[in-house]
Design a protein around this motif. Sequence first.
Motif, PDB file in Angstrom:
ATOM      1  N   ASP A 561       0.814  -1.227   0.000  1.00  0.00           N
ATOM      2  CA  ASP A 561       0.000   0.000   0.000  1.00  0.00           C
ATOM      3  C   ASP A 561       0.842   1.269   0.000  1.00  0.00           C
ATOM      4  O   ASP A 561       0.301   2.372   0.027  1.00  0.00           O
ATOM      5  N   ILE A 562       2.175   1.144   0.036  1.00  0.00           N
ATOM      6  CA  ILE A 562       3.060   2.313   0.104  1.00  0.00           C
ATOM      7  C   ILE A 562       3.455   2.724  -1.309  1.00  0.00           C
ATOM      8  O   ILE A 562       4.082   1.949  -2.052  1.00  0.00           O
ATOM      9  N   LYS A 563       3.055   3.924  -1.708  1.00  0.00           N
ATOM     10  CA  LYS A 563       3.354   4.431  -3.038  1.00  0.00           C
ATOM     11  C   LYS A 563       4.849   4.697  -3.146  1.00  0.00           C
ATOM     12  O   LYS A 563       5.434   5.363  -2.299  1.00  0.00           O
ATOM     13  N   GLY A 564       5.476   4.152  -4.193  1.00  0.00           N
ATOM     14  CA  GLY A 564       6.909   4.321  -4.399  1.00  0.00           C
ATOM     15  C   GLY A 564       7.723   3.099  -4.044  1.00  0.00           C
ATOM     16  O   GLY A 564       8.910   3.019  -4.373  1.00  0.00           O
ATOM     17  N   ILE A 565       7.086   2.153  -3.362  1.00  0.00           N
ATOM     18  CA  ILE A 565       7.754   0.903  -3.008  1.00  0.00           C
ATOM     19  C   ILE A 565       7.217  -0.195  -3.939  1.00  0.00           C
ATOM     20  O   ILE A 565       6.066  -0.629  -3.806  1.00  0.00           O
ATOM     21  N   GLY A 566       8.020  -0.582  -4.919  1.00  0.00           N
ATOM     22  CA  GLY A 566       7.587  -1.565  -5.899  1.00  0.00           C
ATOM     23  C   GLY A 566       7.878  -2.999  -5.482  1.00  0.00           C
ATOM     24  O   GLY A 566       8.421  -3.250  -4.392  1.00  0.00           O
ATOM     25  N   LYS A 568      10.150  -5.127  -6.468  1.00  0.00           N
ATOM     26  CA  LYS A 568      11.548  -5.462  -6.246  1.00  0.00           C
ATOM     27  C   LYS A 568      12.030  -4.960  -4.888  1.00  0.00           C
ATOM     28  O   LYS A 568      12.768  -5.654  -4.173  1.00  0.00           O
ATOM     29  N   ALA A 569      11.629  -3.733  -4.558  1.00  0.00           N
ATOM     30  CA  ALA A 569      12.018  -3.178  -3.260  1.00  0.00           C
ATOM     31  C   ALA A 569      11.395  -3.988  -2.131  1.00  0.00           C
ATOM     32  O   ALA A 569      12.052  -4.269  -1.113  1.00  0.00           O
ATOM     33  N   LYS A 570      10.140  -4.357  -2.303  1.00  0.00           N
ATOM     34  CA  LYS A 570       9.453  -5.163  -1.282  1.00  0.00           C
ATOM     35  C   LYS A 570      10.182  -6.501  -1.087  1.00  0.00           C
ATOM     36  O   LYS A 570      10.424  -6.937   0.053  1.00  0.00           O
ATOM     37  N   GLU A 571      10.578  -7.129  -2.213  1.00  0.00           N
ATOM     38  CA  GLU A 571      11.253  -8.420  -2.120  1.00  0.00           C
ATOM     39  C   GLU A 571      12.605  -8.282  -1.413  1.00  0.00           C
ATOM     40  O   GLU A 571      12.987  -9.117  -0.571  1.00  0.00           O
ATOM     41  N   ALA A 572      13.339  -7.197  -1.740  1.00  0.00           N
ATOM     42  CA  ALA A 572      14.644  -6.986  -1.118  1.00  0.00           C
ATOM     43  C   ALA A 572      14.517  -6.745   0.388  1.00  0.00           C
ATOM     44  O   ALA A 572      15.316  -7.254   1.196  1.00  0.00           O
ATOM     45  N   LEU A 573      13.499  -5.963   0.798  1.00  0.00           N
ATOM     46  CA  LEU A 573      13.285  -5.674   2.224  1.00  0.00           C
ATOM     47  C   LEU A 573      12.938  -6.940   2.994  1.00  0.00           C
ATOM     48  O   LEU A 573      13.476  -7.181   4.089  1.00  0.00           O
ATOM     49  N   LEU A 574      12.036  -7.737   2.453  1.00  0.00           N
ATOM     50  CA  LEU A 574      11.618  -8.953   3.145  1.00  0.00           C
ATOM     51  C   LEU A 574      12.764  -9.957   3.226  1.00  0.00           C
ATOM     52  O   LEU A 574      12.903 -10.697   4.206  1.00  0.00           O
ATOM     53  N   SER A 579      10.538  -9.774   8.015  1.00  0.00           N
ATOM     54  CA  SER A 579       9.136  -9.485   8.338  1.00  0.00           C
ATOM     55  C   SER A 579       8.886  -7.989   8.291  1.00  0.00           C
ATOM     56  O   SER A 579       9.823  -7.171   8.394  1.00  0.00           O
ATOM     57  N   VAL A 580       7.613  -7.604   8.151  1.00  0.00           N
ATOM     58  CA  VAL A 580       7.220  -6.192   8.116  1.00  0.00           C
ATOM     59  C   VAL A 580       7.509  -5.540   9.476  1.00  0.00           C
ATOM     60  O   VAL A 580       7.898  -4.361   9.567  1.00  0.00           O
ATOM     61  N   LYS A 581       7.331  -6.284  10.559  1.00  0.00           N
ATOM     62  CA  LYS A 581       7.563  -5.757  11.912  1.00  0.00           C
ATOM     63  C   LYS A 581       9.019  -5.292  12.056  1.00  0.00           C
ATOM     64  O   LYS A 581       9.297  -4.202  12.580  1.00  0.00           O
ATOM     65  N   LYS A 582       9.979  -6.096  11.598  1.00  0.00           N
ATOM     66  CA  LYS A 582      11.395  -5.734  11.713  1.00  0.00           C
ATOM     67  C   LYS A 582      11.754  -4.579  10.790  1.00  0.00           C
ATOM     68  O   LYS A 582      12.668  -3.792  11.079  1.00  0.00           O
ATOM     69  N   ILE A 583      11.033  -4.502   9.625  1.00  0.00           N
ATOM     70  CA  ILE A 583      11.261  -3.366   8.718  1.00  0.00           C
ATOM     71  C   ILE A 583      10.848  -2.074   9.412  1.00  0.00           C
ATOM     72  O   ILE A 583      11.536  -1.036   9.307  1.00  0.00           O
ATOM     73  N   LYS A 584       9.729  -2.099  10.136  1.00  0.00           N
ATOM     74  CA  LYS A 584       9.252  -0.912  10.862  1.00  0.00           C
ATOM     75  C   LYS A 584      10.258  -0.490  11.947  1.00  0.00           C
ATOM     76  O   LYS A 584      10.444   0.696  12.211  1.00  0.00           O
ATOM     77  N   GLU A 585      10.883  -1.468  12.577  1.00  0.00           N
ATOM     78  CA  GLU A 585      11.803  -1.183  13.684  1.00  0.00           C
ATOM     79  C   GLU A 585      13.191  -0.760  13.200  1.00  0.00           C
ATOM     80  O   GLU A 585      14.005  -0.248  13.976  1.00  0.00           O
ATOM     81  N   LYS A 587      16.315   1.246  11.382  1.00  0.00           N
ATOM     82  CA  LYS A 587      16.681   2.653  11.230  1.00  0.00           C
ATOM     83  C   LYS A 587      16.786   2.983   9.747  1.00  0.00           C
ATOM     84  O   LYS A 587      16.978   2.113   8.912  1.00  0.00           O
ATOM     85  N   GLU A 588      16.711   4.312   9.450  1.00  0.00           N
ATOM     86  CA  GLU A 588      16.745   4.754   8.060  1.00  0.00           C
ATOM     87  C   GLU A 588      18.064   4.357   7.384  1.00  0.00           C
ATOM     88  O   GLU A 588      18.082   4.022   6.198  1.00  0.00           O
ATOM     89  N   GLU A 589      19.205   4.384   8.175  1.00  0.00           N
ATOM     90  CA  GLU A 589      20.494   4.011   7.602  1.00  0.00           C
ATOM     91  C   GLU A 589      20.502   2.543   7.151  1.00  0.00           C
ATOM     92  O   GLU A 589      21.059   2.187   6.099  1.00  0.00           O
ATOM     93  N   GLU A 590      19.830   1.684   7.956  1.00  0.00           N
ATOM     94  CA  GLU A 590      19.766   0.258   7.622  1.00  0.00           C
ATOM     95  C   GLU A 590      18.919   0.032   6.361  1.00  0.00           C
ATOM     96  O   GLU A 590      19.246  -0.802   5.506  1.00  0.00           O
ATOM     97  N   LEU A 591      17.825   0.786   6.269  1.00  0.00           N
ATOM     98  CA  LEU A 591      16.954   0.673   5.100  1.00  0.00           C
ATOM     99  C   LEU A 591      17.658   1.168   3.835  1.00  0.00           C
ATOM    100  O   LEU A 591      17.487   0.616   2.746  1.00  0.00           O
ATOM    101  N   THR A 592      18.503   2.261   4.011  1.00  0.00           N
ATOM    102  CA  THR A 592      19.224   2.842   2.869  1.00  0.00           C
ATOM    103  C   THR A 592      20.167   1.819   2.246  1.00  0.00           C
ATOM    104  O   THR A 592      20.311   1.753   1.010  1.00  0.00           O
ATOM    105  N   LYS A 593      20.803   1.018   3.083  1.00  0.00           N
ATOM    106  CA  LYS A 593      21.727   0.012   2.571  1.00  0.00           C
ATOM    107  C   LYS A 593      21.016  -1.019   1.668  1.00  0.00           C
ATOM    108  O   LYS A 593      21.632  -1.599   0.775  1.00  0.00           O
ATOM    109  N   VAL A 594      19.732  -1.236   1.896  1.00  0.00           N
ATOM    110  CA  VAL A 594      18.983  -2.265   1.150  1.00  0.00           C
ATOM    111  C   VAL A 594      18.294  -1.693  -0.075  1.00  0.00           C
ATOM    112  O   VAL A 594      18.356  -2.266  -1.171  1.00  0.00           O
ATOM    113  N   ILE A 595      17.600  -0.539   0.048  1.00  0.00           N
ATOM    114  CA  ILE A 595      16.769  -0.021  -1.058  1.00  0.00           C
ATOM    115  C   ILE A 595      17.168   1.373  -1.511  1.00  0.00           C
ATOM    116  O   ILE A 595      16.495   1.952  -2.374  1.00  0.00           O
TER     117      ILE A 595
END
Length: 612
Positions: A561-566, A568-574, A579-585, A587-595
């Motif tokens: 449901d998040i606009k801008g997250i396609g 491929k990005a969803k697959e890389a995050l998971l 899990s979605v819970k760990k993605i929420k927890e 930090k932005e720096e950790e997310l930057t390294k992935v997507i």
Amino acid sequence: MTKEENEARLAHCKSIVLSMPEKPGSYQFYDKDHNIIYVGKAKSLKRRVSSYFHKEVDRYKTKVLVSKIWDISYSVVNTEEDALLLENALIKKYKPKYNVLLKDGKTYPSICVTNEYFPRIFKTRQINKRFGTFFGPYPHISAMYAVLDIIHRVYKPRTCRTVFTKEGIEQGKYKPCLEWHINNCYAPCINKISYEEYQENIRQAREILKGNTREISQKIYDLMMKNASLMKFEVAEELKKRYLLLQDFVTKSEVVSWTISDEDVFSIVDDENKRNAYINYIHVKNGTINQSFTYEYKRKLDETDEDLLMQAIPEIRERFHSTAKEIIVPFEMSWKLKDAVFFIPQRGDKHHLLELSEMNGKQYKFDRLKQAEKLNPEQKQTRLMKELQTKLQLEKLPYQIECFDNSNISGTDAVAGCIVYKGMKPSRKDYRKYNIKTVVGPDDYASMQEVVRRRYNRMIEEKTPLPDLIITDGGKGQMDVVREVVEDELHLHIPIAGLAKDDRHRTNELLFGFPPQTVGIDVKSELFKVLTQIQDEVHRYAITFHRDKRSKHALHSELDDIKGIGPKAKEALLQAFKSVKKIKEAKEEELTKVIGPSKAKILTEHFRKIGK
């Protein structure tokens, strides 16, 4: 042809009819070029031929024939049988255009016994009576090979094509071939068997081919016992081998009854449009069926079954050299034969023979239909459509058939499917899927009405051709709710049928009409199988759509449901955070390294807004 010419033609023909006698005979019709176009028979020539000109002819084909007649000739005979035989002979000779056509078994093999000094016995498809005597034809190849096998095992006739002469044998000109060395031939070429013995073997083989196997078997048995009593044990042992082989062969033949010694059996089966007829002939000799053959007759002038059978019987009996005194037939015959009587059995072995003959005729018809349908598949589809049209008494051929089915689990993810069959074949490009929009909860009837309403409203708007028949996957209830929409709301006149299932969830009946009534269709028939395929196909189509929809819901996550997250990005995050819970927890720096930074920022802001 001018009106004057036509009147002169009819006047000439009628004048000939007036002078014709009230006697049995055969008559011939000629066209303008004086070619024979029709040959007929009659108990009374004058009455029969006058019926063509002095009565209103109601059959189109007969009207066409009469319009072509320019001259008439006739031959008077003494008996009805002579009239039959004369008609048969003239048809064979002239092959008139408007007489029934007999498709004979020229492609079937026969067994030939040659006229040579030492005759050979073999199968052939070329019939030339100068070379020998022919037995057959044999429509069942296995039966022919069985007869040939027993003859070669018992009598061992020569198989070589060498031309033997009496003088050559006496002078020792010939040498035995391999067949003698492996004990498959008695080697008459080197006098290992006398001319008289060889001819006696051939005579007995002929009797077996005629169906007199039991008589030959009994003669061999008597001769065996006689030689045994004279202490000629080697000869008796050889005869014993022959006797046992013949007994084994006889037991494998179909024994009808010991009391039936010589009988002909005829039956006739029509095809659906009455254009062709299939006449089966069975000959019984000494209680055993030794001939079974089916002929196909093509009607030219809507001849009755009796007309066809009466023409076929003398011709077939002549072909098979039958002299049976009794002929079993399925109905009363108004004509009579000189040397045989007709008999209609009601019970017993003779009735069983008639049933067997009819079964053979039906099987031949079925085989011919299958052959034709293999060459032209559309013929089968048309036949099935016509059969369904007849069963339901539809105004037009049901070329386009549509069927509906619903699928849901307790009302969730409710969907429906519509499949389309054209010419009794699935037209998958016309299949349609429907998400149920207006119905809340598990209401199959309301869901069906919504889908039918949407389907035919759109077809009306787009001016798409409407179906010739609607089939519901269900019984009376489904039919009623579809009828409310189609007839009462949309005012469409589309026939509606229903396929009901039994307690085991198997399709067991077709319903049609208002109120719905069961239509009598054999559940083993091809038509019922096609209808069952339609029902299974719509069920498969609807339930597959329902499963796909449920699968999407089951795999749906907040990331979708998040606009801008396609994807491929969803697959890389998971894959990185599991899990979605760990993605929420995270930090932005950790997310930057992935997507990457931009998508990491979108994700962080989204979770901040909803308060994680």
